[in-house]
Design an enzyme around this catalytic site. Sequence first.
Site, PDB file in Angstrom:
ATOM      1  N   CYS A 206       0.906  -1.369  -0.034  1.00 53.42           N
ATOM      2  CA  CYS A 206      -0.124   0.093   0.045  1.00 53.42           C
ATOM      3  C   CYS A 206       0.620   1.458   0.212  1.00 53.42           C
ATOM      4  O   CYS A 206       0.872   1.988  -0.927  1.00 53.42           O
ATOM      5  CB  CYS A 206      -0.869   0.082   1.324  1.00 53.42           C
ATOM      6  SG  CYS A 206      -2.119  -1.383   1.087  1.00 53.42           S
TER       7      CYS A 206
HETATM    8  N1  LIG Z   1      -2.484  -5.987   1.883  1.00 56.29           N
HETATM    9  C1  LIG Z   1      -2.815  -4.944   2.424  1.00 56.29           C
HETATM   10  O1  LIG Z   1      -2.719  -4.712   3.580  1.00 56.29           O
HETATM   11  C2  LIG Z   1      -3.994  -4.111   1.854  1.00 56.29           C
HETATM   12  C3  LIG Z   1      -4.802  -2.938   2.647  1.00 56.29           C
HETATM   13  C4  LIG Z   1      -5.700  -2.315   2.092  1.00 56.29           C
HETATM   14  C5  LIG Z   1      -5.853  -2.377   0.722  1.00 56.29           C
HETATM   15  N2  LIG Z   1      -5.075  -3.263  -0.078  1.00 56.29           N
HETATM   16  C6  LIG Z   1      -5.556  -3.124  -1.513  1.00 56.29           C
HETATM   17  O2  LIG Z   1      -6.361  -4.208  -1.731  1.00 56.29           O
HETATM   18  C7  LIG Z   1      -6.072  -4.767  -3.111  1.00 56.29           C
HETATM   19  C8  LIG Z   1      -5.568  -6.271  -2.960  1.00 56.29           C
HETATM   20  O3  LIG Z   1      -4.477  -6.321  -2.222  1.00 56.29           O
HETATM   21  P1  LIG Z   1      -4.089  -7.869  -1.746  1.00 56.29           P
HETATM   22  O4  LIG Z   1      -2.897  -7.433  -0.583  1.00 56.29           O
HETATM   23  O5  LIG Z   1      -5.125  -8.353  -1.043  1.00 56.29           O
HETATM   24  O6  LIG Z   1      -3.454  -8.508  -2.749  1.00 56.29           O
HETATM   25  P2  LIG Z   1      -2.898  -9.995  -2.807  1.00 56.29           P
HETATM   26  O7  LIG Z   1      -2.046 -10.003  -3.802  1.00 56.29           O
HETATM   27  O8  LIG Z   1      -2.650 -10.616  -1.452  1.00 56.29           O
HETATM   28  O9  LIG Z   1      -4.179 -10.671  -3.410  1.00 56.29           O
HETATM   29  C9  LIG Z   1      -4.862 -10.705  -4.668  1.00 56.29           C
HETATM   30  C10 LIG Z   1      -5.392 -11.946  -5.100  1.00 56.29           C
HETATM   31  O10 LIG Z   1      -6.174 -11.750  -6.361  1.00 56.29           O
HETATM   32  C11 LIG Z   1      -5.971 -12.674  -7.193  1.00 56.29           C
HETATM   33  N3  LIG Z   1      -6.195 -12.107  -8.634  1.00 56.29           N
HETATM   34  C12 LIG Z   1      -5.499 -11.503  -9.313  1.00 56.29           C
HETATM   35  N4  LIG Z   1      -6.213 -11.350 -10.663  1.00 56.29           N
HETATM   36  C13 LIG Z   1      -7.301 -11.917 -10.403  1.00 56.29           C
HETATM   37  C14 LIG Z   1      -8.449 -11.939 -11.276  1.00 56.29           C
HETATM   38  N5  LIG Z   1      -8.479 -11.306 -12.439  1.00 56.29           N
HETATM   39  N6  LIG Z   1      -9.360 -12.480 -10.985  1.00 56.29           N
HETATM   40  C15 LIG Z   1      -9.541 -13.173  -9.731  1.00 56.29           C
HETATM   41  N7  LIG Z   1      -8.432 -13.292  -8.858  1.00 56.29           N
HETATM   42  C16 LIG Z   1      -7.499 -12.370  -9.176  1.00 56.29           C
HETATM   43  C17 LIG Z   1      -4.506 -12.996  -7.025  1.00 56.29           C
HETATM   44  O11 LIG Z   1      -4.230 -14.397  -7.454  1.00 56.29           O
HETATM   45  C18 LIG Z   1      -4.299 -13.078  -5.307  1.00 56.29           C
HETATM   46  O12 LIG Z   1      -4.694 -14.109  -4.760  1.00 56.29           O
HETATM   47  C19 LIG Z   1      -5.091  -3.870  -3.697  1.00 56.29           C
HETATM   48  O13 LIG Z   1      -5.620  -2.815  -4.474  1.00 56.29           O
HETATM   49  C20 LIG Z   1      -4.269  -3.462  -2.418  1.00 56.29           C
HETATM   50  O14 LIG Z   1      -3.707  -2.188  -2.768  1.00 56.29           O
HETATM   51  C21 LIG Z   1      -4.297  -4.112   0.504  1.00 56.29           C
END
Ligand SMILES: NC(=O)c1ccc[n+]([C@@H]2O[C@H](COP(=O)([O-])OP(=O)(O)OC[C@H]3O[C@@H](n4cnc5c(N)ncnc54)[C@H](O)[C@@H]3O)[C@@H](O)[C@H]2O)c1
Length: 434
Positions: A271
């Site tokens: 993030c």
């Molecule tokens: N990790 C954090 O602490 C956090 C906190 C707040 C917001 N976010 C935001 O949330 C979003 C997700 O982050 P995350 O950390 O959960 O990511 P992540 O990489 O942990 O998980 C994302 C998942 O999406 C899957 N994926 C990718 N493309 C796909 C598609 N087209 N269809 C279905 N699945 C798909 C991947 O295989 C993966 O399992 C991002 O925008 C991030 O900036 C993350």
Amino acid sequence: MISLKDKIKSRRAKIAVIGLGYVGLPLAVEFAKAGFTVAGIDVNPGKVKLINGGRSDILDVDSSELRILVRERKLRATSSYRVVAGMDAVSICVPTPLRKTREPDISFVVNASMEVAKHLRRNQLIVLESTTYPGTTDELILPILSKGRLKAGKDFYLAFSPERVDPGNKTFHTENIPKVVGGITPKSTRLAKLLYEQVVDTVIPVSSSRTAEMVKLLENTFRSTNIALVNEMALICNRLGVDVWEVVDAAATKPFGFMPFYPGPGLGGACIPIDPHYLLWKAKLLGVEAKFIELAGEINRSMPEYVVGKITGALNGRRKSVKGSLILILGVAYKKDVNDSRESPAREIITSLRTMGAKVSYNDPHIPVMEFDAKPVKSVALTDKILRQADCVAILTDHSEYNFADIVTKAKLIIDTRNATGSLKKYRNKIVKL
Ligand SMILES: NC(=O)c1ccc[n+]([C@@H]2O[C@H](COP(=O)([O-])OP(=O)(O)OC[C@H]3O[C@@H](n4cnc5c(N)ncnc54)[C@H](O)[C@@H]3O)[C@@H](O)[C@H]2O)c1
């Protein structure tokens, strides 16, 4: 026919969560625990298998809890988007990384939206949760979903709701972190609010999806800018011979108008190093020069090299060159007590030291293996021998598992970027702070 509102209220609504990572899996579990039937969609078949086997790779999701939900058929993972047609609400939680040029890579959101569009039907609510630039929901997703005959705000509903999850946080998790929602129409906002109220204590509606997108970017830019400011303070304090942590803690005694932020070896995680660049990019398109964001990024990105300078300087002070020195890195996760090394400054620090000829190993109780140039490198055991052998031990993450008082007694030289050693005055001569 039962309305979407009533389906949500009675928890008979079926919910799809797209992207089962740090954000999506905890959310899917919360909905399932609240009684909804949840389909998790992920393009990674390994992840789907893991979840359907009742195993969680996410720190904040307990495998035993997940197993029960899978067994009771409240939660099921799949790689197929076909299930979307049978859903009432869809939450999109896919990654939003940066390209090498530091421009937004929105391809995951576009791909997921195009798949949803193929199966979209009347009376569905679609919510984007991925952090992104203001305008994504109404400029990018809305046209994708509106390609068919269905009209947004009348036939289907669309909203943005930023995720604020803080992995590893023992106090705040999905249900007690207030959630902001902003729809592309008032009814979209109302339905999204109602949906999240089933699993989150407080839901805050805002006037539009753009506002909700901007809220998230303000929050994360606020953190990035304040961390940059305190990192700059650390550089000044270093020259002054003043302990920056003592300064911050004393300043934090002011009961108003100050909020403590602490310096460190550089930003990490999915993030804070990334999200402000989404806003920077959008601001540029609008002809606004976002100077704060740019400057904060520059300062924060300079920290890993500053740490490398601290290590080489400290070794030099002991008549040792970096080349050939044994350097042990403690903690490669981007922050304390998490198993996430994405964007971690440890990668740049280790690579830089290796390029200079140092023999670098690392220990991290949460990251057993880390890849460097596509080659796996294993975490070493934190034995007395390894601690004593190292010419320098650099603390990059202050995991709770570490006993710093013990580490300090055994190590020859310590670079402490987290104030993990506090004020162990007796060992002052071998501890170098940031
Ligand atoms: N990790 C954090 O602490 C956090 C906190 C707040 C917001 N976010 C935001 O949330 C979003 C997700 O982050 P995350 O950390 O959960 O990511 P992540 O990489 O942990 O998980 C994302 C998942 O999406 C899957 N994926 C990718 N493309 C796909 C598609 N087209 N269809 C279905 N699945 C798909 C991947 O295989 C993966 O399992 C991002 O925008 C991030 O900036 C993350």
